[in-house]
Design a protein around this motif. Structure first.
Motif, PDB file in Angstrom:
ATOM      1  N   SER A   1      27.646  -9.645  10.841  1.00  0.00           N
ATOM      2  CA  SER A   1      28.399 -10.592  10.524  1.00  0.00           C
ATOM      3  C   SER A   1      29.577 -10.322   9.596  1.00  0.00           C
ATOM      4  N   GLU A   2      29.347  -9.569   8.847  1.00  0.00           N
ATOM      5  CA  GLU A   2      30.500  -8.926   7.866  1.00  0.00           C
ATOM      6  C   GLU A   2      31.614  -8.126   8.704  1.00  0.00           C
ATOM      7  N   VAL A   3      31.443  -7.464   9.834  1.00  0.00           N
ATOM      8  CA  VAL A   3      32.175  -6.884  10.647  1.00  0.00           C
ATOM      9  C   VAL A   3      33.081  -8.010  11.249  1.00  0.00           C
ATOM     10  N   ILE A  35      28.026  -6.918  -6.310  1.00  0.00           N
ATOM     11  CA  ILE A  35      29.022  -6.575  -4.950  1.00  0.00           C
ATOM     12  C   ILE A  35      29.076  -7.594  -4.293  1.00  0.00           C
ATOM     13  N   VAL A  36      30.117  -8.242  -4.282  1.00  0.00           N
ATOM     14  CA  VAL A  36      30.703  -9.580  -3.508  1.00  0.00           C
ATOM     15  C   VAL A  36      30.912  -9.049  -2.154  1.00  0.00           C
ATOM     16  N   ASP A  37      30.743  -9.837  -0.897  1.00  0.00           N
ATOM     17  CA  ASP A  37      30.977  -9.175   0.310  1.00  0.00           C
ATOM     18  C   ASP A  37      32.567  -9.091   0.538  1.00  0.00           C
ATOM     19  N   PHE A  38      33.416 -10.494   0.141  1.00  0.00           N
ATOM     20  CA  PHE A  38      34.835 -10.294   0.295  1.00  0.00           C
ATOM     21  C   PHE A  38      35.279 -11.064  -1.034  1.00  0.00           C
ATOM     22  N   ILE A  78      33.887 -14.585  -1.243  1.00  0.00           N
ATOM     23  CA  ILE A  78      33.120 -15.151  -0.146  1.00  0.00           C
ATOM     24  C   ILE A  78      31.918 -14.339   0.216  1.00  0.00           C
ATOM     25  N   GLU A  79      30.757 -15.064   0.031  1.00  0.00           N
ATOM     26  CA  GLU A  79      29.453 -14.619   0.226  1.00  0.00           C
ATOM     27  C   GLU A  79      28.876 -15.049   1.812  1.00  0.00           C
ATOM     28  N   ILE A  80      28.385 -13.904   2.248  1.00  0.00           N
ATOM     29  CA  ILE A  80      27.582 -14.047   3.554  1.00  0.00           C
ATOM     30  C   ILE A  80      26.017 -13.994   3.363  1.00  0.00           C
ATOM     31  N   ASP A  81      25.534 -15.199   3.638  1.00  0.00           N
ATOM     32  CA  ASP A  81      24.174 -15.312   3.434  1.00  0.00           C
ATOM     33  C   ASP A  81      23.362 -14.982   4.649  1.00  0.00           C
ATOM     34  N   GLY A  82      22.833 -13.897   4.836  1.00  0.00           N
ATOM     35  CA  GLY A  82      22.011 -13.494   5.709  1.00  0.00           C
ATOM     36  C   GLY A  82      20.559 -13.391   5.403  1.00  0.00           C
ATOM     37  N   ILE A 102      28.416 -17.080  11.352  1.00  0.00           N
ATOM     38  CA  ILE A 102      29.564 -16.376  11.731  1.00  0.00           C
ATOM     39  C   ILE A 102      29.297 -15.894  12.950  1.00  0.00           C
ATOM     40  N   LYS A 103      27.991 -15.365  13.289  1.00  0.00           N
ATOM     41  CA  LYS A 103      27.589 -15.022  14.792  1.00  0.00           C
ATOM     42  C   LYS A 103      27.588 -16.268  15.788  1.00  0.00           C
TER      43      LYS A 103
END
Length: 127
Positions: A29-31, A57-60, A69-73, A105-106
């Motif tokens: 999802s990050e990629v 450490i934040v995602d973006f 921007i935080e991606i919650d997985g 995201i996916k």
């Protein structure tokens, strides 16, 4: 667009060794998200990937906007109170946090990008 450049954000240098591992982990999802925003390809906004802010450490991070921007997985499952505390910490510096799910995201990337665009318009347009 209103800029929200936040200067002098805290930085914990002890987290720096973790950055390369997180970047190389290649979380799908990050990629996928990175491919949408890298090299100023999303409205000419410059995004950093895996940015240290304080003890996190934040995602973006888009520094000109002060936007995290935080991606919650799956790693965020059962961490609701941790995520709330982390978000309040980031917001205490005047940052805005946009949260998206790994699933979205996916499965709904175009919707995610439109939601991000709307979030930016809502939070950064001239009043």
């Amino acid at each position: 667009m209103r800029r929200n450049f936040v200067e002098n954000l805290p930085y914990n240098p002890k987290l720096k060794p973790l950055l390369n591992g997180k970047r190389k982990a290649g979380i799908l999802s990050e990629v996928l998200f990175w491919k949408q925003v890298r090299a100023r390809s999303f409205h000419r906004i410059d995004f950093d990937r895996q940015r240290i802010i304080g003890n996190y450490i934040v995602d973006f991070y888009a520094k000109t906007l002060g936007l995290v921007i935080e991606i919650d997985g799956w790693s965020h499952d059962n961490k609701g109170s941790y995520d709330i505390e982390r978000q309040k910490y980031l917001e205490s510096f005047g940052l805005n946090v946009f949260r998206i799910t790994d699933f979205d995201i996916k499965n709904n990337l175009s919707v995610v990008m439109k939601d991000l665009e709307n979030f930016i318009i809502e939070h950064y347009s001239h009043q």
